[in-house]
Design a protein around this motif. Structure first.
Motif, PDB file in Angstrom:
ATOM      1  N   ASN A 156       0.605  -1.056  -0.251  1.00 20.86           N
ATOM      2  CA  ASN A 156       0.027   0.412  -0.145  1.00 20.86           C
ATOM      3  C   ASN A 156       1.289   1.220  -0.178  1.00 20.86           C
ATOM      4  OD1 ASN A 156      -1.997  -1.564  -0.103  1.00 20.86           O
ATOM      5  ND2 ASN A 156      -2.906  -1.194   2.152  1.00 20.86           N
ATOM      6  N   ILE A 157       2.014   1.389  -1.099  1.00 22.59           N
ATOM      7  CA  ILE A 157       2.578   2.790  -1.170  1.00 22.59           C
ATOM      8  C   ILE A 157       1.800   3.620  -1.721  1.00 22.59           C
ATOM      9  CG2 ILE A 157       4.315   3.921  -1.649  1.00 22.59           C
ATOM     10  CD1 ILE A 157       5.947   1.225  -1.856  1.00 22.59           C
ATOM     11  N   VAL A 158       1.000   4.264  -0.985  1.00 18.48           N
ATOM     12  CA  VAL A 158       0.691   5.428  -1.336  1.00 18.48           C
ATOM     13  C   VAL A 158       1.992   7.500  -1.332  1.00 18.48           C
ATOM     14  CG1 VAL A 158      -0.987   6.931  -0.831  1.00 18.48           C
ATOM     15  CG2 VAL A 158      -1.437   4.861  -0.323  1.00 18.48           C
ATOM     16  N   VAL A 159       1.650   7.922  -2.391  1.00 21.91           N
ATOM     17  CA  VAL A 159       2.146   8.953  -2.531  1.00 21.91           C
ATOM     18  C   VAL A 159       1.458  10.273  -2.098  1.00 21.91           C
ATOM     19  CG1 VAL A 159       4.149  10.446  -3.553  1.00 21.91           C
ATOM     20  CG2 VAL A 159       4.090   8.062  -3.800  1.00 21.91           C
ATOM     21  N   GLN A 160       1.036  11.243  -1.495  1.00 27.16           N
ATOM     22  CA  GLN A 160       0.104  12.271  -1.456  1.00 27.16           C
ATOM     23  C   GLN A 160       1.179  13.501  -0.804  1.00 27.16           C
ATOM     24  OE1 GLN A 160      -2.869  11.827   1.701  1.00 27.16           O
ATOM     25  NE2 GLN A 160      -4.375  12.472  -0.058  1.00 27.16           N
ATOM     26  N   HIS A 161       0.425  14.158  -0.984  1.00 26.30           N
ATOM     27  CA  HIS A 161       1.108  15.411  -0.293  1.00 26.30           C
ATOM     28  C   HIS A 161       2.842  16.042  -0.655  1.00 26.30           C
ATOM     29  CE1 HIS A 161      -2.745  16.681   0.084  1.00 26.30           C
ATOM     30  NE2 HIS A 161      -2.880  15.905   1.592  1.00 26.30           N
ATOM     31  N   GLY A 162       3.373  14.562  -1.629  1.00 31.33           N
ATOM     32  CA  GLY A 162       4.788  14.553  -1.327  1.00 31.33           C
ATOM     33  C   GLY A 162       5.074  13.989  -0.262  1.00 31.33           C
ATOM     34  N   GLU A 163       4.950  13.010   0.300  1.00 36.93           N
ATOM     35  CA  GLU A 163       4.910  12.276   1.622  1.00 36.93           C
ATOM     36  C   GLU A 163       4.373  11.159   1.049  1.00 36.93           C
ATOM     37  OE1 GLU A 163       2.991  13.398   4.589  1.00 36.93           O
ATOM     38  OE2 GLU A 163       3.545  15.352   4.440  1.00 36.93           O
ATOM     39  N   ILE A 164       5.849   9.936   1.635  1.00 43.35           N
ATOM     40  CA  ILE A 164       5.446   9.036   0.789  1.00 43.35           C
ATOM     41  C   ILE A 164       4.907   7.407   2.341  1.00 43.35           C
ATOM     42  CG2 ILE A 164       6.425   6.327   0.464  1.00 43.35           C
ATOM     43  CD1 ILE A 164       8.562   7.779  -0.691  1.00 43.35           C
ATOM     44  N   THR A 165       3.642   6.938   2.416  1.00 47.41           N
ATOM     45  CA  THR A 165       3.485   6.878   3.497  1.00 47.41           C
ATOM     46  C   THR A 165       3.188   4.982   2.417  1.00 47.41           C
ATOM     47  OG1 THR A 165       1.729   9.035   3.621  1.00 47.41           O
ATOM     48  CG2 THR A 165       1.212   6.152   5.213  1.00 47.41           C
ATOM     49  N   ALA A 166       3.337   3.786   3.165  1.00 47.72           N
ATOM     50  CA  ALA A 166       3.794   2.333   3.293  1.00 47.72           C
ATOM     51  C   ALA A 166       3.188   1.479   4.581  1.00 47.72           C
ATOM     52  CB  ALA A 166       5.118   2.077   2.264  1.00 47.72           C
ATOM     53  N   GLU A 167       2.522   0.706   4.111  1.00 50.80           N
ATOM     54  CA  GLU A 167       2.548  -0.077   5.508  1.00 50.80           C
ATOM     55  C   GLU A 167       3.352  -1.522   5.465  1.00 50.80           C
ATOM     56  OE1 GLU A 167      -1.882  -1.740   5.278  1.00 50.80           O
ATOM     57  OE2 GLU A 167      -2.627   0.135   4.769  1.00 50.80           O
ATOM     58  N   VAL A 168       3.842  -1.927   6.744  1.00 53.38           N
ATOM     59  CA  VAL A 168       4.392  -2.857   6.684  1.00 53.38           C
ATOM     60  C   VAL A 168       4.097  -4.302   7.834  1.00 53.38           C
ATOM     61  CG1 VAL A 168       7.031  -3.519   7.234  1.00 53.38           C
ATOM     62  CG2 VAL A 168       6.447  -1.538   6.617  1.00 53.38           C
ATOM     63  N   ALA A 169       3.693  -5.482   7.612  1.00 50.84           N
ATOM     64  CA  ALA A 169       2.914  -6.651   8.498  1.00 50.84           C
ATOM     65  C   ALA A 169       3.810  -6.521   9.912  1.00 50.84           C
ATOM     66  CB  ALA A 169       2.775  -7.889   8.021  1.00 50.84           C
ATOM     67  N   PRO A 170       3.136  -6.827  10.873  1.00 53.10           N
ATOM     68  CA  PRO A 170       3.970  -7.129  12.129  1.00 53.10           C
ATOM     69  C   PRO A 170       5.346  -7.572  12.018  1.00 53.10           C
ATOM     70  CG  PRO A 170       1.987  -7.011  12.729  1.00 53.10           C
ATOM     71  CD  PRO A 170       1.585  -7.186  10.641  1.00 53.10           C
ATOM     72  N   GLU A 171       4.893  -8.792  11.461  1.00 53.93           N
ATOM     73  CA  GLU A 171       6.151  -9.422  11.632  1.00 53.93           C
ATOM     74  C   GLU A 171       7.281  -9.349  10.635  1.00 53.93           C
ATOM     75  OE1 GLU A 171       3.286 -10.658  10.730  1.00 53.93           O
ATOM     76  OE2 GLU A 171       2.772 -11.218   8.667  1.00 53.93           O
ATOM     77  N   LEU A 220       6.048   4.488   7.970  1.00 55.38           N
ATOM     78  CA  LEU A 220       5.466   3.373   7.556  1.00 55.38           C
ATOM     79  C   LEU A 220       4.118   3.501   8.731  1.00 55.38           C
ATOM     80  CD1 LEU A 220       8.844   1.698   6.882  1.00 55.38           C
ATOM     81  CD2 LEU A 220       6.953   2.555   5.038  1.00 55.38           C
ATOM     82  N   LYS A 221       3.009   2.323   8.177  1.00 57.90           N
ATOM     83  CA  LYS A 221       2.623   2.093   9.579  1.00 57.90           C
ATOM     84  C   LYS A 221       2.409   0.403   9.674  1.00 57.90           C
ATOM     85  CE  LYS A 221      -0.933   5.111   8.128  1.00 57.90           C
ATOM     86  NZ  LYS A 221      -2.227   5.081   7.516  1.00 57.90           N
ATOM     87  N   CYS A 222       2.446   0.217  10.136  1.00 61.85           N
ATOM     88  CA  CYS A 222       2.035  -1.415  11.008  1.00 61.85           C
ATOM     89  C   CYS A 222       0.838  -1.258  11.821  1.00 61.85           C
ATOM     90  CB  CYS A 222       3.411  -1.690  11.780  1.00 61.85           C
ATOM     91  SG  CYS A 222       3.418  -2.805  12.224  1.00 61.85           S
ATOM     92  N   PHE A 223      -0.341  -2.796  11.264  1.00 61.51           N
ATOM     93  CA  PHE A 223      -1.468  -2.752  11.901  1.00 61.51           C
ATOM     94  C   PHE A 223      -1.021  -3.337  13.078  1.00 61.51           C
ATOM     95  CE2 PHE A 223      -2.613   0.563   8.452  1.00 61.51           C
ATOM     96  CZ  PHE A 223      -3.899   0.502   9.163  1.00 61.51           C
ATOM     97  N   ALA A 224      -1.933  -3.637  13.883  1.00 62.34           N
ATOM     98  CA  ALA A 224      -1.574  -4.650  14.959  1.00 62.34           C
ATOM     99  C   ALA A 224      -2.077  -5.652  14.240  1.00 62.34           C
ATOM    100  CB  ALA A 224      -2.191  -3.954  16.258  1.00 62.34           C
TER     101      ALA A 224
END
Lengths: 237, 417
Positions: free
Chosen positions: A21-36, A125-129
């Protein structure tokens, strides 16, 4: 902007499936990483010369309960005045006794903001529990020492457990506090209040005496004032 | 010989050198600190949760109350984050005003810091000097916003109003009259910009005064040189920003590296320390005041020459003019809706940071198409700094704790939020 796109490409090339889920918005990168994969990805981001994220600028928790839910739905509003259409779900609308928890997937996440001084770039980076079992995310203290207090804070306010943290205590709330105050199902007015009792000669805890009250409803407008919404609205119908 | 055990002492929360409500649990071996455990949160007000229950603009005033000695810088971080989400930019004149007031705020903050840091380490005079200069800058705040501290002056899309054409004057009283009155009002004959210009001409000499008092002072050096040393690697690891990072030798300043407002048009230098001790951080901050003074001078010059709008011409976020509001029903309704319900912000997330006097002050906003932030997180520089307390004081003497607290420039408003 160029650095953002090149960083995005590098992330995709280097990590592949580890980052989603790499999202580029407002010049910023957001991505998700699994807990493991959380610790593995972060270690590489710090040590690999093409990323060199030497600094963990921020770590915070987030609770996605009630995300995107407006409070004031005027389509079926009654004539009963101000409280029309306002449910008891929003923060500040319910008291400690009235709180309800709903089950939802991907509710809690830990969000980190990284900074590379070498490349002058940032990454989120986001890590969903996990949805089932213990609400836990691996700790990053061994990778960035500065994560220590930020993780304690996220634990205190959201109840996310950081596995491997050396000293996971509450930090901002009172000694002996119950609950995790920044969760969306925790009342805005809180649970207990303190005062000095003359007769007992000490500070006493009592249930809060104030009423839940937020004067302005949370509204979601999709009308002509918001052009991008309008296009979407037309697309829907 | 009797056996000597470690013992634990409680430092604060009621201690003059605790800078507010810091409670430190210190494990001591004689006079030497074995372990320090800071307890924070005594000032926790749930700012972020409160902000999530209010429309975006209602929380600008809360930002002032976070780090209550660098008010406008906090507002700047928050406002920039909203602007990012809305994809708007303030007009150029507003950018210059923001730059100028950010630097005024930096001087305000550093004066407070040098005053209290000096007082903690036994230099009483400096405290009085610093507060004398702060008074002028507080007057600038008051002239522009009506409040001496909690200004709520920055708004998404610009600033609340243009700089005033005149400075309020001291009134005649029993004690201030005749020649004295004329003298205290001598800076106040012209506009706010004239007043600030007078200040920038007056201030370098004052910095020289502070330097005379401290820089070569034997006691001052004994209390700061070689105390609280942080190596460059550790400074990065611990998430240090601002003067704490620069004191350890990194030339890192968001004003230059990730520039915002009108900083790209300013001519200024970034001071950098060498040893990473309290004394170097002191030198860095002192030089920053000189540099801020330089920036303010450039802003004053530009602002005098370039009048213009200070608010975006977009009625989605900007209120209608007072004149329109009084004469036009639709404008009145619009004004009412804008100040109560606010505007809705498209779904998305943004993080915007500014170089606040204490370090990187960032605001992370998550919006969900509604008029309130879904999640707001304040990244306070002091929080990262104080988390390194144990590492910085371990092995030093009890008296050095006070130096370290001072050098971190701690304000609990932002740490506890």
């Amino acid at each position: 902007m160029n650095t953002t796109t090149s960083l995005e490409k590098k992330l995709k090339a280097h990590f592949g499936d580890l980052i989603s889920n790499i999202v580029v918005q407002h010049g910023e990168i957001t991505a998700e990483v699994a807990p493991e994969n959380w610790q593995q990805v972060c270690t590489q981001l710090r040590d690999d010369a093409q990323f060199s994220f030497e600094q963990l600028i921020d770590l915070c928790g987030i609770d996605y309960l009630t995300f995107g839910e407006g409070e004031w739905n005027t389509d079926d509003a009654s004539s009963t005045g101000f409280s029309r259409g306002i449910g008891k779900k929003g923060p500040g609308r319910f008291s400690w006794e009235e709180r309800e928890t709903e089950l939802m997937g991907k509710r809690f996440a830990a969000v980190i903001h990284l900074l590379s001084i070498k490349h002058n770039s940032r990454l989120r980076l986001k890590c969903f529990a996990p949805d089932t079992g213990i609400l836990a995310v691996p700790s990053l203290v061994k990778i960035w020492a500065g994560a220590d207090w930020f993780e304690r804070e996220a634990f205190d306010l959201f109840g996310i457990i950081f596995v491997g943290h050396p000293d996971l205590r509450r930090i901002l709330t009172d000694y002996g506090f119950i609950g995790h105050p920044f969760r969306k199902d925790f009342p805005l007015i809180g649970n207990v209040e303190v005062r000095y009792d003359e007769e007992k000669g000490r500070v006493v805890y009592e249930p809060v005496s104030i009423e839940p009250r937020v004067t302005i409803p949370k509204t979601i407008r999709k009308d002509a004032r918001y052009a991008q919404n309008l296009e979407q609205l037309e697309g829907d119908s | 010989m009797s056996e000597i055990k470690n013992y634990t002492i409680n430092f604060g929360p009621q201690h003059p050198a605790a800078h507010g409500v810091l409670r430190l649990i210190l494990e001591m071996d004689g006079e030497v600190i074995v372990h320090a455990d800071p307890h924070v949160g005594l000032l926790h007000r749930g700012t972020e949760k409160l902000a999530e229950s209010k429309p975006f603009n209602h929380s600008i005033g809360y930002m002032d109350r976070l780090d209550y000695v660098s008010m406008m810088c906090n507002e700047h971080g928050y406002v920039r984050s909203i602007e990012k989400l809305l994809n708007i930019d303030a007009p150029i004149r507003a950018q210059y005003i923001r730059t100028m007031f950010d630097e005024i705020t930096r001087i305000l903050n550093h004066l407070m810091w040098i005053g209290t840091h000096g007082l903690d380490l036994g230099a009483m005079t400096l405290f009085l000097y610093a507060f004398r200069e702060r008074e002028y800058l507080m007057d600038c705040y008051e002239a522009v916003s009506g409040a001496r501290m909690h200004a709520t002056y920055y708004r998404p899309g610009g600033v609340y109003r243009d700089l005033p054409d005149y400075m309020p004057k001291h009134a005649e009283s029993k004690w201030t009259k005749g020649k004295v009155l004329k003298q205290v009002n001598s800076w106040r004959e012209g506009s706010l910009l004239d007043f600030i210009e007078h200040f920038t001409n007056y201030f370098p000499e004052r910095i020289a005064e502070y330097n005379t008092l401290l820089t070569d002072n034997r006691i001052w050096k004994q209390r700061t040189v070689g105390i609280g040393v942080v190596s460059p690697e550790r400074a990065l690891q611990l998430g240090f920003t601002g003067p704490m990072l620069r004191g350890s030798g990194f030339e890192w300043d968001l004003r230059k590296k990730q520039t915002y407002a009108a900083y790209d048009k300013m001519d200024f230098d970034i001071p950098v320390g060498v040893n990473g001790d309290c004394y170097d951080r002191y030198l860095v901050r002192m030089e920053e005041m000189t540099q801020s003074n330089r920036i303010i001078k450039q802003c004053v010059k530009w602002l005098k020459e370039n009048p213009g709008s200070v608010m975006l011409d977009d009625y989605k976020v900007a209120p209608p003019s007072r004149d329109m509001m009084k004469n036009d029903m639709e404008s009145l309704i619009h004004h009412f809706k804008l100040f109560t319900e606010g505007y809705t912000v498209p779904k998305g997330e943004a993080y915007a940071a500014v170089e606040a006097p204490k370090g990187e002050f960032g605001v992370y906003l998550v919006a969900d198409d509604s008029n309130k932030p879904f999640r707001m997180k304040v990244r306070a520089p002091g929080f990262a700094h104080i988390s390194a307390m144990n590492e910085m004081v371990k092995g030093s003497m009890l008296a050095d704790v006070v130096s370290v607290i001072g050098t971190m420039d701690i304000v609990f408003g932002e740490i506890d939020r």
